[in-house]
Design a protein around this motif. Structure first.
Motif, PDB file in Angstrom:
ATOM      1  N   HIS A 100       0.843  -1.200   0.000  1.00  0.00           N
ATOM      2  CA  HIS A 100       0.000   0.000   0.000  1.00  0.00           C
ATOM      3  C   HIS A 100       0.880   1.253   0.000  1.00  0.00           C
ATOM      4  N   HIS A 106      -6.929  10.285  10.144  1.00  0.00           N
ATOM      5  CA  HIS A 106      -7.521  11.358   9.345  1.00  0.00           C
ATOM      6  C   HIS A 106      -8.435  12.264  10.167  1.00  0.00           C
ATOM      7  N   ASP A 112      -3.244   2.175  -4.237  1.00  0.00           N
ATOM      8  CA  ASP A 112      -4.298   2.373  -3.248  1.00  0.00           C
ATOM      9  C   ASP A 112      -5.074   1.057  -3.115  1.00  0.00           C
ATOM     10  N   SER A 113      -6.073   1.040  -2.252  1.00  0.00           N
ATOM     11  CA  SER A 113      -6.777  -0.222  -1.972  1.00  0.00           C
ATOM     12  C   SER A 113      -7.399  -0.814  -3.236  1.00  0.00           C
ATOM     13  N   TYR A 168       1.032   3.670   1.848  1.00  0.00           N
ATOM     14  CA  TYR A 168       1.477   4.174   3.158  1.00  0.00           C
ATOM     15  C   TYR A 168       2.666   3.386   3.722  1.00  0.00           C
ATOM     16  N   SER A 205     -12.148   4.108  -1.272  1.00  0.00           N
ATOM     17  CA  SER A 205     -12.361   5.561  -1.370  1.00  0.00           C
ATOM     18  C   SER A 205     -12.361   6.002  -2.829  1.00  0.00           C
ATOM     19  N   HIS A 259      -7.663  13.322   1.896  1.00  0.00           N
ATOM     20  CA  HIS A 259      -8.340  12.028   1.719  1.00  0.00           C
ATOM     21  C   HIS A 259      -9.802  12.172   2.162  1.00  0.00           C
ATOM     22  N   GLU A 293     -11.455  10.415   4.010  1.00  0.00           N
ATOM     23  CA  GLU A 293     -11.632  10.056   5.431  1.00  0.00           C
ATOM     24  C   GLU A 293     -11.433  11.269   6.350  1.00  0.00           C
ATOM     25  N   SER A 347      -8.629   9.452  -3.240  1.00  0.00           N
ATOM     26  CA  SER A 347      -7.883   8.327  -2.659  1.00  0.00           C
ATOM     27  C   SER A 347      -6.380   8.609  -2.782  1.00  0.00           C
ATOM     28  N   THR A 348      -5.574   7.774  -2.180  1.00  0.00           N
ATOM     29  CA  THR A 348      -4.130   8.009  -2.215  1.00  0.00           C
ATOM     30  C   THR A 348      -3.602   8.051  -3.659  1.00  0.00           C
ATOM     31  N   ASN A 355     -12.397  -0.808   4.231  1.00  0.00           N
ATOM     32  CA  ASN A 355     -11.745  -0.765   5.557  1.00  0.00           C
ATOM     33  C   ASN A 355     -12.729  -1.280   6.606  1.00  0.00           C
TER      34      ASN A 355
HETATM   35  P1  13P Z   1      -6.737   4.368  -0.227  1.00  0.00           P
HETATM   36  O1  13P Z   1      -7.642   3.309  -0.765  1.00  0.00           O
HETATM   37  O2  13P Z   1      -7.076   5.745  -0.663  1.00  0.00           O
HETATM   38  O3  13P Z   1      -5.314   4.023  -0.502  1.00  0.00           O
HETATM   39  O4  13P Z   1      -6.944   4.441   1.358  1.00  0.00           O
HETATM   40  C1  13P Z   1      -6.687   3.405   2.231  1.00  0.00           C
HETATM   41  C2  13P Z   1      -6.667   3.856   3.614  1.00  0.00           C
HETATM   42  O5  13P Z   1      -6.502   3.073   4.518  1.00  0.00           O
HETATM   43  C3  13P Z   1      -6.859   5.265   3.895  1.00  0.00           C
HETATM   44  O6  13P Z   1      -6.586   5.539   5.207  1.00  0.00           O
END
Ligand code: 13P
Ligand code: SF4
Length: 305
Positions: free
Chosen positions: A23, A175, A39-40, A25, A128, A199, A201, A215-216, A113
């Motif tokens: 990911h 967030h 991203d996810s 992050y 997201s 983001h 969130e 999203s990221t 999530n």
């Molecule tokens: P993304 O899908 O935007 O990468 O976000 C995942 C996430 O955990 C955001 O906190």
């Protein structure tokens, strides 16, 4: 970077026919060796087209579970199983069933999530990056959405639909408390010609004051598309490393360097190497839950094509 660890990793990857999905992050030492970063949504999609026997997932547990749900026949390793997303624990299957009953069977759209048993009783799964698109394609005007209240609110603003957040207070601590309107106001003063991204969130006030909400990986694309003096990233700080690596000539800063997801940072290069050596910890899902989630996920991905 520990060269000996990297050498062992490359050798193990060949021997096990493994790929590493990470990911945005994740720690720099992991981003530097990953086969795919995203991203996810991108990672879930990528997992479906991988030619390998083993997927090593560097992210929090719900992400590794999605890779397993989409790849029941592959071995999915999650090097640190207690790397978990605290947002997921806001929502139980019971709350979903009760909300559906209260609102006459309105569709429940669950944020990725979330825990796997909650996903199994939902109707659609979104990230997201896909929430607004999927919700806008549903015929229903009333949507139940959880567990993130801020993404629920953002999706309602984007689609004009009535969205009820279940529960009403679900949030990501990173967030909710570290991507704030105060930070956005400060960044506008501090930087020359800033482009501020947050983001979904993040709380509503921060989102409304920003230049872009996404999203990221959507933020990464905006850096490529938009001309600005400073690109300000309002999410977990790990994305800044990725953005600077992709765009070395651009000026990229964190909106709030203290926005750190400790769970995302539990995974290290050493733990990845150990998991490939021992071929554990593996993600194992109850077969009934797995097939239910696989079906819901595929239906959801189909809808956003
Ligand atoms: P993304 O899908 O935007 O990468 O976000 C995942 C996430 O955990 C955001 O906190
Ligand atoms: Fe969960 Fe927040 Fe960490 Fe994302 S940043 S994994 S939502 S705790």
């Amino acid at each position: 970077m520990d060269d000996e660890l990297v050498r062992r990793l490359e050798e193990l990857k060949r021997r096990r026919r493994a790929v590493i999905l990470a990911h945005n992050y994740q720690l720099p030492e992991i981003q530097d060796v990953a086969d795919y970063i995203g991203d996810s949504l991108e990672l879930a999609k990528k997992s479906m087209s991988i030619d390998a026997d083993v997927i090593v997932f560097a992210g929090v547990s719900f992400m590794a579970e999605m890779a397993k749900a989409l790849n029941p026949d592959k071995i999915v390793l999650h090097p640190v199983p207690n790397s978990r997303c605290p947002l997921a624990d806001f929502l139980t299957p019971q709350q979903i069933l009760e909300a559906k009953e209260k609102y006459n069977g309105a569709p429940f759209v669950i944020y990725v999530n979330s825990n796997i048993d909650a996903k199994a009783v939902s109707d659609y799964i979104v990230t997201s990056a896909s929430a607004a698109k999927l919700v806008s394609r549903l015929d229903d005007e009333l949507i139940l959405f959880g567990p993130d209240k801020n993404l629920a609110d953002h999706t309602a603003l984007m689609t004009g639909k009535k969205i009820i957040a279940v529960p009403s207070n679900g949030h990501c601590p990173v967030h909710e408390y570290m991507v704030r309107i105060e930070d956005v106001i400060e960044a506008r003063k501090q930087y020359e010609n800033p482009y501020i991204m947050v983001h979904p969130e993040a709380p509503r006030e921060a989102r409304l004051a920003a230049d872009y909400v996404g999203s990221t990986s959507q933020m990464l694309r905006r850096i490529r598309e938009v001309e600005a003096g400073t690109y300000v990233i309002g999410t977990e700080e790990g994305l800044v490393y990725r953005a600077r690596k992709l765009y070395p000539s651009k000026n990229i800063v964190a909106l709030q360097p203290k926005a750190v997801c400790i769970d995302m940072k539990k995974i290290s290069l050493r733990r990845i190497v150990e998991s490939l050596e021992n071929m554990k910890p593996r993600v194992e899902l109850d077969p009934t839950v797995l097939s239910k989630v696989n079906e819901i996920l595929r239906r959801s991905l189909e809808l956003i094509k």
